[in-house]
Design a protein around this motif. Sequence first.
Motif, PDB file in Angstrom:
ATOM      1  N   LEU A  55       0.917  -1.211   0.023  1.00  0.00           N
ATOM      2  CA  LEU A  55       0.033  -0.077   0.090  1.00  0.00           C
ATOM      3  C   LEU A  55       1.031   1.346  -0.063  1.00  0.00           C
ATOM      4  O   LEU A  55       0.526   2.332  -0.602  1.00  0.00           O
ATOM      5  CB  LEU A  55      -0.951  -0.052   1.390  1.00  0.00           C
ATOM      6  CG  LEU A  55      -2.021   1.106   1.276  1.00  0.00           C
ATOM      7  CD1 LEU A  55      -2.793   1.212   0.158  1.00  0.00           C
ATOM      8  CD2 LEU A  55      -2.642   1.119   2.582  1.00  0.00           C
ATOM      9  N   LEU A  56       1.908   1.315   0.866  1.00  0.00           N
ATOM     10  CA  LEU A  56       2.749   2.299   0.797  1.00  0.00           C
ATOM     11  C   LEU A  56       3.522   2.557  -0.398  1.00  0.00           C
ATOM     12  O   LEU A  56       3.678   3.686  -1.169  1.00  0.00           O
ATOM     13  CB  LEU A  56       3.741   2.071   2.323  1.00  0.00           C
ATOM     14  CG  LEU A  56       3.149   2.351   3.303  1.00  0.00           C
ATOM     15  CD1 LEU A  56       4.457   2.022   4.470  1.00  0.00           C
ATOM     16  CD2 LEU A  56       2.598   3.734   3.726  1.00  0.00           C
ATOM     17  N   PHE A  72       1.184   4.362  -2.705  1.00  0.00           N
ATOM     18  CA  PHE A  72       1.057   5.606  -2.805  1.00  0.00           C
ATOM     19  C   PHE A  72       2.346   6.462  -3.106  1.00  0.00           C
ATOM     20  O   PHE A  72       2.225   7.406  -3.652  1.00  0.00           O
ATOM     21  CB  PHE A  72       1.007   5.987  -1.147  1.00  0.00           C
ATOM     22  CG  PHE A  72      -0.506   5.817  -0.533  1.00  0.00           C
ATOM     23  CD1 PHE A  72      -1.521   5.907  -1.347  1.00  0.00           C
ATOM     24  CD2 PHE A  72      -0.576   4.905   0.601  1.00  0.00           C
ATOM     25  CE1 PHE A  72      -2.695   5.806  -0.917  1.00  0.00           C
ATOM     26  CE2 PHE A  72      -2.014   5.088   1.226  1.00  0.00           C
ATOM     27  CZ  PHE A  72      -2.953   5.262   0.442  1.00  0.00           C
ATOM     28  N   VAL A  91       2.208   6.767  -7.004  1.00  0.00           N
ATOM     29  CA  VAL A  91       1.098   7.738  -7.643  1.00  0.00           C
ATOM     30  C   VAL A  91       1.360   9.353  -6.919  1.00  0.00           C
ATOM     31  O   VAL A  91       1.116  10.006  -7.484  1.00  0.00           O
ATOM     32  CB  VAL A  91      -0.202   7.290  -6.917  1.00  0.00           C
ATOM     33  CG1 VAL A  91      -1.478   8.483  -7.108  1.00  0.00           C
ATOM     34  CG2 VAL A  91      -0.712   6.055  -7.302  1.00  0.00           C
ATOM     35  N   ALA A  92       2.284   9.369  -6.060  1.00  0.00           N
ATOM     36  CA  ALA A  92       2.665  10.837  -5.506  1.00  0.00           C
ATOM     37  C   ALA A  92       3.085  11.554  -6.791  1.00  0.00           C
ATOM     38  O   ALA A  92       2.613  12.700  -6.852  1.00  0.00           O
ATOM     39  CB  ALA A  92       3.522  10.721  -4.659  1.00  0.00           C
TER      40      ALA A  92
END
Length: 89
Positions: A29-30, A33, A36-37
């Motif tokens: 999950l991290l 993220f 996508v940042a």
Amino acid sequence: MGAALLRIRPRPDVCDVGRRGVSSVCETLLGVFGAVAPVVVGGMLRFVPDGFTLIAAVVCALATAGMVVAVFSPIRTIPASADWERSEA
């Protein structure tokens, strides 16, 4: 192999709650993220008025939150050599 020889045990983190697979789910999950940042930041810089100011504010808020967690987290200590046998139990 080296960790087994030295009997190093990884410190449980926020994502590890004692069940197998939970830590890898959190890491995935991290990772998503993190991937996508750049898209989010690029879109904000292009389409949001004053996007740079907003991004700078978010970065400062996240850096402050990270500093608060680092300052107020318990520090892991290494026991004295006389206490090694007692701490391994």
